[in-house]
Structures are given as structure tokens and as C-alpha cells.
Design a protein around this motif. Structure first.
Motif, PDB file in Angstrom:
ATOM      1  N   GLY A   1       0.794  -1.218   0.000  1.00 55.52           N
ATOM      2  CA  GLY A   1       0.000   0.000   0.000  1.00 55.52           C
ATOM      3  C   GLY A   1       0.828   1.270   0.000  1.00 55.52           C
ATOM      4  O   GLY A   1       0.340   2.332  -0.386  1.00 55.52           O
ATOM      5  N   HIS A   2       2.091   1.170   0.419  1.00 51.47           N
ATOM      6  CA  HIS A   2       2.972   2.336   0.445  1.00 51.47           C
ATOM      7  C   HIS A   2       3.783   2.499  -0.838  1.00 51.47           C
ATOM      8  O   HIS A   2       4.562   3.444  -0.957  1.00 51.47           O
TER       9      HIS A   2
ATOM     10  N   PRO B   1       4.504   3.288  -4.851  1.00 57.60           N
ATOM     11  CA  PRO B   1       3.909   4.210  -5.819  1.00 57.60           C
ATOM     12  C   PRO B   1       3.015   3.448  -6.793  1.00 57.60           C
ATOM     13  O   PRO B   1       3.318   2.319  -7.165  1.00 57.60           O
ATOM     14  N   ARG B   2       1.911   4.047  -7.168  1.00 62.10           N
ATOM     15  CA  ARG B   2       1.022   3.452  -8.164  1.00 62.10           C
ATOM     16  C   ARG B   2       1.487   3.933  -9.525  1.00 62.10           C
ATOM     17  O   ARG B   2       1.414   5.120  -9.841  1.00 62.10           O
ATOM     18  N   THR B   3       1.999   3.000 -10.302  1.00 60.21           N
ATOM     19  CA  THR B   3       2.584   3.298 -11.595  1.00 60.21           C
ATOM     20  C   THR B   3       1.634   2.838 -12.698  1.00 60.21           C
ATOM     21  O   THR B   3       1.064   1.747 -12.612  1.00 60.21           O
TER      22      THR B   3
ATOM     23  N   VAL C   1       0.671  -1.036 -14.243  1.00 60.33           N
ATOM     24  CA  VAL C   1       0.903  -2.093 -13.257  1.00 60.33           C
ATOM     25  C   VAL C   1      -0.447  -2.531 -12.705  1.00 60.33           C
ATOM     26  O   VAL C   1      -1.188  -1.732 -12.148  1.00 60.33           O
ATOM     27  N   ARG C   2      -0.783  -3.809 -12.877  1.00 59.43           N
ATOM     28  CA  ARG C   2      -2.031  -4.370 -12.354  1.00 59.43           C
ATOM     29  C   ARG C   2      -1.695  -5.168 -11.103  1.00 59.43           C
ATOM     30  O   ARG C   2      -1.071  -6.235 -11.182  1.00 59.43           O
ATOM     31  N   TRP C   3      -2.089  -4.653  -9.969  1.00 59.25           N
ATOM     32  CA  TRP C   3      -1.765  -5.273  -8.687  1.00 59.25           C
ATOM     33  C   TRP C   3      -2.728  -6.418  -8.382  1.00 59.25           C
ATOM     34  O   TRP C   3      -3.932  -6.299  -8.593  1.00 59.25           O
TER      35      TRP C   3
ATOM     36  N   ARG D   1      -4.936  -8.714  -5.965  1.00 56.82           N
ATOM     37  CA  ARG D   1      -5.682  -8.438  -4.742  1.00 56.82           C
ATOM     38  C   ARG D   1      -5.150  -9.323  -3.612  1.00 56.82           C
ATOM     39  O   ARG D   1      -4.841 -10.497  -3.829  1.00 56.82           O
TER      40      ARG D   1
ATOM     41  N   ALA E   1       2.142  -8.361  -8.850  1.00 57.26           N
ATOM     42  CA  ALA E   1       1.624  -7.506  -9.920  1.00 57.26           C
ATOM     43  C   ALA E   1       2.067  -8.042 -11.274  1.00 57.26           C
ATOM     44  O   ALA E   1       3.066  -8.743 -11.381  1.00 57.26           O
TER      45      ALA E   1
ATOM     46  N   THR F   1       2.405  -6.581 -15.486  1.00 59.66           N
ATOM     47  CA  THR F   1       2.511  -5.355 -16.268  1.00 59.66           C
ATOM     48  C   THR F   1       2.382  -5.678 -17.756  1.00 59.66           C
ATOM     49  O   THR F   1       2.581  -6.822 -18.166  1.00 59.66           O
TER      50      THR F   1
ATOM     51  N   LEU G   1      10.118  -0.813  -8.310  1.00 60.44           N
ATOM     52  CA  LEU G   1       9.237  -1.652  -7.491  1.00 60.44           C
ATOM     53  C   LEU G   1       9.985  -2.785  -6.788  1.00 60.44           C
ATOM     54  O   LEU G   1       9.859  -2.930  -5.567  1.00 60.44           O
TER      55      LEU G   1
END
Length: 170
Positions: free
Chosen positions: A22-23, A25-27, A30-32, A34, A116, A118, A126
Motif C-alpha cells: 500500500g505504500h 507508488p502506483r505506476t 501495473v495491475r496489482w 488483490r 503484480a 505489467t 518496485l
């Protein structure tokens, strides 16, 4: 539908990892994955009959010692960000489940948890940002046969069958 065997991390490990992820960066691109889908892959079987695969796994996993493992370090496969898995017994469990067998191209078994995917290369920051992550050690009391199904809302995972592992001391 694809089948694979896996070990599921305990809730405390999932929560710790979710906090660390959660900390980050959202790039873009990139599909995280769950947190509820996180698992340590043992072996991938592809398109297979679930009943037959469960029957194949039962005798191979019966009596296998429960591995003591942890998540630590990060790396990449082609377009995949993962955490490494270390510990006593995880490699043996993967081999018993068929890792390195036909269907996965004969690759050496590398226990991992996919975080993730990509469309292009994984952004190099990352794995660097996750390099120091270490979960608590846990004993995996069971292996599971899982199925994955891709759909409009992403990939859904479901446990097909559970295989208890031996709690006897190593």
C-alpha cells in the motif's frame, strides 16, 4: 480454467504485505493482485481435470512435512513482480507437487508470490522498494489445489481441494 497447487499465507502475513504494498507508488500499466488472491505457487498444471489432478496430488502430498517459510526479497519474471519465498521444506513440497514437470517448460522451481503484472517491463523501482520486505515465518499446514478463471473483472481464484501436511517435527 487453469489449475495449480499452492500454499496460502496466513492472515497476519497478508495484512503485513498489504501494508507494505500500500505504500508503493502506483505506476501506470501495473495491475496489482488483490490480497485475497495471494498465494505461493507450488506447481502449475494448466488446463486439466480437477478431479484427476486432485487424485494425482493426494498420494504425492500425503505425509509431506509442513514447511516453515517466509516471504522475502523481490524480483521479476517477464512482466511479473513477485516476492521470493524461503524456508525449510518449500522446495521439497514444490517438487512433490510436480514443479519442474511438463506443463511449465521444465523451468527450475522458484517459490514465489505474484504481486503484480505489467504490460511492459516491471518498473525497476518496485523490486528495489520491496527488497527489504520480510514477513514473519509461518508453518504452512496445508497445500491446496486451486483453479483460476479469467473474466471481465480480472482473475478469480478458488480452492478445489485442501491437502493437510504433516505437523511432525522435521
Amino acid at each position: 480454467m487453469a489449475l495449480f497447487s499452492a500454499v496460502l499465507p496466513p492472515v497476519a502475513v497478508v495484512e503485513s504485505l498489504a501494508d507494505a504494498v500500500g505504500h508503493l507508488p502506483r505506476t501506470a500499466g501495473v495491475r496489482w493482485s488483490r490480497p485475497e488472491s495471494w498465494h505461493v505457487t507450488l506447481a502449475f498444471y494448466g488446463q486439466d481435470d480437477a478431479t484427476a489432478r486432485a487424485g494425482w496430488l493426494r498420494p504425492r502430498l500425503a505425509g509431506m512435512p509442513a514447511p516453515r517459510i517466509r516471504l522475502e526479497g523481490a524480483g521479476t519474471f517477464t512482466r511479473v513482480l513477485y516476492l521470493g519465498v524461503t524456508g525449510e521444506g518449500i522446495a521439497e513440497l514444490g517438487l512433490a507437487a510436480g514443479a519442474g514437470a511438463a506443463g511449465d517448460g521444465g523451468r527450475a522451481y522458484l517459490p514465489h508470490l505474484t504481486l503484480a503484472r505489467t504490460r511492459a517491463a516491471v518498473p525497476p523501482e518496485l523490486p528495489r522498494l520491496l527488497a527489504g520486505y520480510r514477513s514473519e515465518v509461518w508453518t504452512a499446514g496445508e497445500a491446496v489445489l486451486m483453479r483460476s478463471e479469467r473474466g471481465g473483472g480480472g482473475t478469480r481464484y478458488a480452492v478445489v481441494e485442501r491437502f493437510p501436511l504433516s505437523q511432525q517435527a522435521r
